[in-house]
Design a protein around this motif. Structure first.
Motif, PDB file in Angstrom:
ATOM      1  N   GLN A   1       0.787  -1.218   0.000  1.00 22.69           N
ATOM      2  CA  GLN A   1       0.000   0.000   0.000  1.00 22.69           C
ATOM      3  C   GLN A   1       0.823   1.273   0.000  1.00 22.69           C
ATOM      4  O   GLN A   1       0.378   2.305  -0.421  1.00 22.69           O
ATOM      5  CB  GLN A   1      -0.924   0.026   1.208  1.00 22.69           C
ATOM      6  N   GLU A   2       2.073   1.240   0.506  1.00 23.65           N
ATOM      7  CA  GLU A   2       2.898   2.437   0.448  1.00 23.65           C
ATOM      8  C   GLU A   2       3.787   2.335  -0.768  1.00 23.65           C
ATOM      9  O   GLU A   2       4.580   1.428  -0.916  1.00 23.65           O
ATOM     10  CB  GLU A   2       3.756   2.578   1.702  1.00 23.65           C
ATOM     11  N   ASN A   3       3.689   3.277  -1.697  1.00 27.58           N
ATOM     12  CA  ASN A   3       4.426   3.232  -2.933  1.00 27.58           C
ATOM     13  C   ASN A   3       5.804   3.849  -2.760  1.00 27.58           C
ATOM     14  O   ASN A   3       5.967   4.865  -2.113  1.00 27.58           O
ATOM     15  CB  ASN A   3       3.662   3.991  -4.022  1.00 27.58           C
TER      16      ASN A   3
ATOM     17  N   SER B   1       3.266   3.509 -11.714  1.00 33.73           N
ATOM     18  CA  SER B   1       1.889   3.549 -11.236  1.00 33.73           C
ATOM     19  C   SER B   1       0.933   2.804 -12.139  1.00 33.73           C
ATOM     20  O   SER B   1      -0.263   2.841 -11.948  1.00 33.73           O
ATOM     21  CB  SER B   1       1.435   5.015 -11.109  1.00 33.73           C
TER      22      SER B   1
ATOM     23  N   MET C   1      -2.324   4.321  -4.930  1.00 36.12           N
ATOM     24  CA  MET C   1      -1.419   5.370  -5.366  1.00 36.12           C
ATOM     25  C   MET C   1      -1.617   6.671  -4.611  1.00 36.12           C
ATOM     26  O   MET C   1      -0.700   7.476  -4.493  1.00 36.12           O
ATOM     27  CB  MET C   1      -1.589   5.615  -6.872  1.00 36.12           C
ATOM     28  N   THR C   2      -2.812   6.925  -4.111  1.00 30.19           N
ATOM     29  CA  THR C   2      -3.086   8.202  -3.424  1.00 30.19           C
ATOM     30  C   THR C   2      -3.516   7.980  -1.977  1.00 30.19           C
ATOM     31  O   THR C   2      -4.032   8.898  -1.344  1.00 30.19           O
ATOM     32  CB  THR C   2      -4.197   8.977  -4.168  1.00 30.19           C
ATOM     33  N   ARG C   3      -3.282   6.786  -1.443  1.00 30.54           N
ATOM     34  CA  ARG C   3      -3.759   6.476  -0.100  1.00 30.54           C
ATOM     35  C   ARG C   3      -3.067   7.323   0.960  1.00 30.54           C
ATOM     36  O   ARG C   3      -3.671   7.719   1.953  1.00 30.54           O
ATOM     37  CB  ARG C   3      -3.565   4.995   0.210  1.00 30.54           C
ATOM     38  N   GLY C   4      -1.783   7.616   0.768  1.00 25.45           N
ATOM     39  CA  GLY C   4      -1.072   8.419   1.745  1.00 25.45           C
ATOM     40  C   GLY C   4      -1.684   9.806   1.894  1.00 25.45           C
ATOM     41  O   GLY C   4      -1.942  10.262   3.015  1.00 25.45           O
TER      42      GLY C   4
ATOM     43  N   ASP D   1       3.047  10.473  -0.333  1.00 21.73           N
ATOM     44  CA  ASP D   1       3.161   9.365  -1.271  1.00 21.73           C
ATOM     45  C   ASP D   1       4.446   9.427  -2.085  1.00 21.73           C
ATOM     46  O   ASP D   1       4.861   8.421  -2.656  1.00 21.73           O
ATOM     47  CB  ASP D   1       1.953   9.352  -2.212  1.00 21.73           C
ATOM     48  N   ARG D   2       5.091  10.598  -2.129  1.00 26.01           N
ATOM     49  CA  ARG D   2       6.329  10.726  -2.891  1.00 26.01           C
ATOM     50  C   ARG D   2       7.539  10.312  -2.066  1.00 26.01           C
ATOM     51  O   ARG D   2       8.407   9.585  -2.548  1.00 26.01           O
ATOM     52  CB  ARG D   2       6.500  12.168  -3.383  1.00 26.01           C
TER      53      ARG D   2
ATOM     54  N   ARG E   1       6.467   7.398   4.394  1.00 24.87           N
ATOM     55  CA  ARG E   1       6.048   7.756   5.750  1.00 24.87           C
ATOM     56  C   ARG E   1       7.244   7.988   6.678  1.00 24.87           C
ATOM     57  O   ARG E   1       7.297   8.983   7.397  1.00 24.87           O
ATOM     58  CB  ARG E   1       5.191   6.645   6.351  1.00 24.87           C
TER      59      ARG E   1
ATOM     60  N   GLU F   1      -3.063   1.862   7.941  1.00 20.25           N
ATOM     61  CA  GLU F   1      -2.537   0.996   6.885  1.00 20.25           C
ATOM     62  C   GLU F   1      -1.935  -0.296   7.414  1.00 20.25           C
ATOM     63  O   GLU F   1      -1.992  -1.332   6.754  1.00 20.25           O
ATOM     64  CB  GLU F   1      -1.441   1.738   6.103  1.00 20.25           C
TER      65      GLU F   1
END
Length: 517
Positions: free
Chosen positions: A43-45, A51, A185-188, A373-374, A377, A441
């Protein structure tokens, strides 16, 4: 990525679950499982990752709208934190209460909210995520009305208790709902929206304090607290337009409804099918009339947890503990007291400085959400924790000089004000938003709601303990002495994150695979 450990997976799923599976729909589930990708993305990219597997990476409008609606529930806590920082001074004057009673009044909401947090996990597994959000808003609405109409301290405390239960529900359910609705992709970014709205609520509370401070002391604090009923009504009505969590629908065996939600929150139907297949496999249940309502989760979490679950619990509870042990909530609650002790005596100036601090918190939490997301965490968590420790060291220097000097030079006052603003800004970069993202998460789907509720209960307990003791500790000490344990907590937090979060992603990939999706 290695194939998931099937034996471990089987051990973590109680045998009672398999006995309730509906044989009629086994073929449908097998078809979904065959459609899942050979290598399921965690889940963490990673920064710079491709993508293509999960859509284009642009925000899906339907998922964004649902995340915003759910996250607005967090405005209620933020507004209460912000407004109580100013209302407490007027309540103390109007009701003639002591500083100890002020601490009890402020901290009681946080302590009571831990009961709401503990109850919210099983409740959301029973009635669903969306109706739990409605329940949270409704409970807070009743509490806000009681506080606004309170004729005495005891009546006001009753309102705080009711509102605290609503806060406990909202703190758990908003991050869980957003994490379960959001594409990977945008969960963060989307999962950090609850913290963004908490800070927006704090800012609104500060602005309310500034705007209403000119009213009579027996009126202004009642209006400040009673205004919280308005967003509660709006949130309760707005949630009715939200979809239910697709993961909860899968747990209930309502695959067709889950597919419809996923089609609207995904870029393509193929992506929706892939996400649905992952969810079915992660939930480890078959669709059917026998519904699962969270039975056996506490046993898996507390009595016989597997090794990966123990690591998850330590990480999630540890991050939530240090989030509140950092003293951020106390800084926000008692910032007018701190600024007044630093040398700002005018009441309007006190409220104005807190508004500036509120703008700083809101700005930096939004910046953090954009880059989650970039950069991932862990880097932002480490940056935020280290920055908080350094800024509190500056606060300690400035406040120590003010406490030992007969005069109050402008540079020392400015140093304290800037250090506090920098402290809350670094909190908004790291611990503030990422604690909610990480906690929502890291738990597997079956354990997510009740595991999150346990972590949030610890969060609320520590927050209440700090808020209810902050003034008493600082009464006989300068702020520099009070900031020392906060700096120590920041250092311990960095160590925890370095040791546990460093390999958490690899651990989950190896031991759980797609089960944590």
């Amino acid at each position: 990525m290695q194939e998931p450990d099937k034996s471990l997976h089987d051990r973590l799923i109680p045998k009672s679950e398999s006995s309730r599976r509906d044989r009629k729909d086994e073929g449908k589930q097998e078809e979904l499982l065959k459609k899942r990708p050979d290598k399921v993305r965690f889940q963490e990219n990673e920064p710079g990752s491709d993508s293509a597997a999960h859509g284009s990476g642009w925000f899906n409008g339907y998922a964004l709208a649902g995340a915003i609606l759910a996250s607005t529930n967090s405005v209620l806590l933020g507004y209460d934190i912000g407004v109580m920082s100013g209302a407490a001074m007027f309540i103390k004057e109007d009701l003639k209460i002591t500083s100890t009673q002020v601490e009890i009044l402020v901290g009681s909401l946080n302590v009571v909210s831990l009961f709401g947090s503990l109850a919210s996990g099983r409740t959301s597994d029973w009635i669903g995520r969306r109706w739990t959000i409605v329940l949270a808003a409704s409970t807070f609405f009743v509490g806000a009305i009681l506080m606004g109409l309170a004729p005495s301290f005891l009546f006001l405390m009753a309102g705080r208790v009711v509102a605290g239960v609503g806060v406990g529900f909202s703190l758990m359910i908003a991050p869980v709902y957003v994490a379960e609705l959001s594409p990977a992709m945008t969960r963060g970014f989307l999962s950090s929206l609850p913290e963004v709205f908490i800070n927006m609520g704090i800012l609104l509370g500060y602005i309310s304090n500034y705007a209403l401070s000119g009213l009579p002391p027996d009126v202004n604090w009642r209006v400040m607290l009673g205004l919280a009923a308005l967003p509660a009504v709006t949130i309760g009505l707005g949630v009715m337009a939200m979809p239910e969590s697709p993961r909860w629908l899968v747990l209930e065996g309502r695959l067709e409804e889950a597919r419809q939600v996923l089609v609207r929150t995904s870029e393509t139907e193929e992506e929706a099918e892939l996400r649905l297949g992952e969810m079915v496999n992660a939930a480890s249940v078959n669709p059917g009339p026998a519904h699962w309502n969270g039975q056996g989760v506490w046993r898996e979490l507390l009595w016989s947890p597997a090794r990966p679950i123990k690591r998850i619990l330590v990480a999630a509870i540890g991050v939530n503990f240090f989030m509140q042990a950092s003293g951020n909530d106390a800084v926000v609650y008692y910032s007018p007291e701190m600024f007044r002790d630093a040398g700002i005596s005018d009441r309007r100036q006190l409220m104005g400085v807190t508004v500036i601090m509120g703008f700083a918190k809101t700005f930096f939490v939004f910046i953090s959400a954009l880059f989650l997301d970039r950069f991932g965490r862990r880097p932002l968590l480490l940056l935020g924790s280290a920055g908080m420790a350094l800024s509190l060291a500056g606060l300690g220097m400035g406040s120590a000089f003010l406490g030992s000097s007969g005069s109050k030079p402008a540079w020392a006052i400015a140093l304290c004000v800037v250090a506090l603003c920098v402290d809350v800004s670094f909190f908004s970069i790291g611990l503030g938003p990422i604690t909610w993202v990480y906690s929502s998460e890291v738990f597997p789907t079956r354990l997510r709601a009740q595991g999150m509720s346990l972590a949030i209960a610890v969060n609320r307990l520590v927050s209440g303990a700090v808020a209810m003791s902050f003034l008493s500790i600082s009464r006989d000490n300068v702020w520099g002495d009070v900031s020392c344990p906060c700096r120590g907590n920041g250092a311990c937090d960095c160590v925890l994150l370095f040791l546990l979060a460093r390999d958490e992603r690899q651990e989950l990939r190896r031991d759980w695979g797609f089960v944590c999706g």
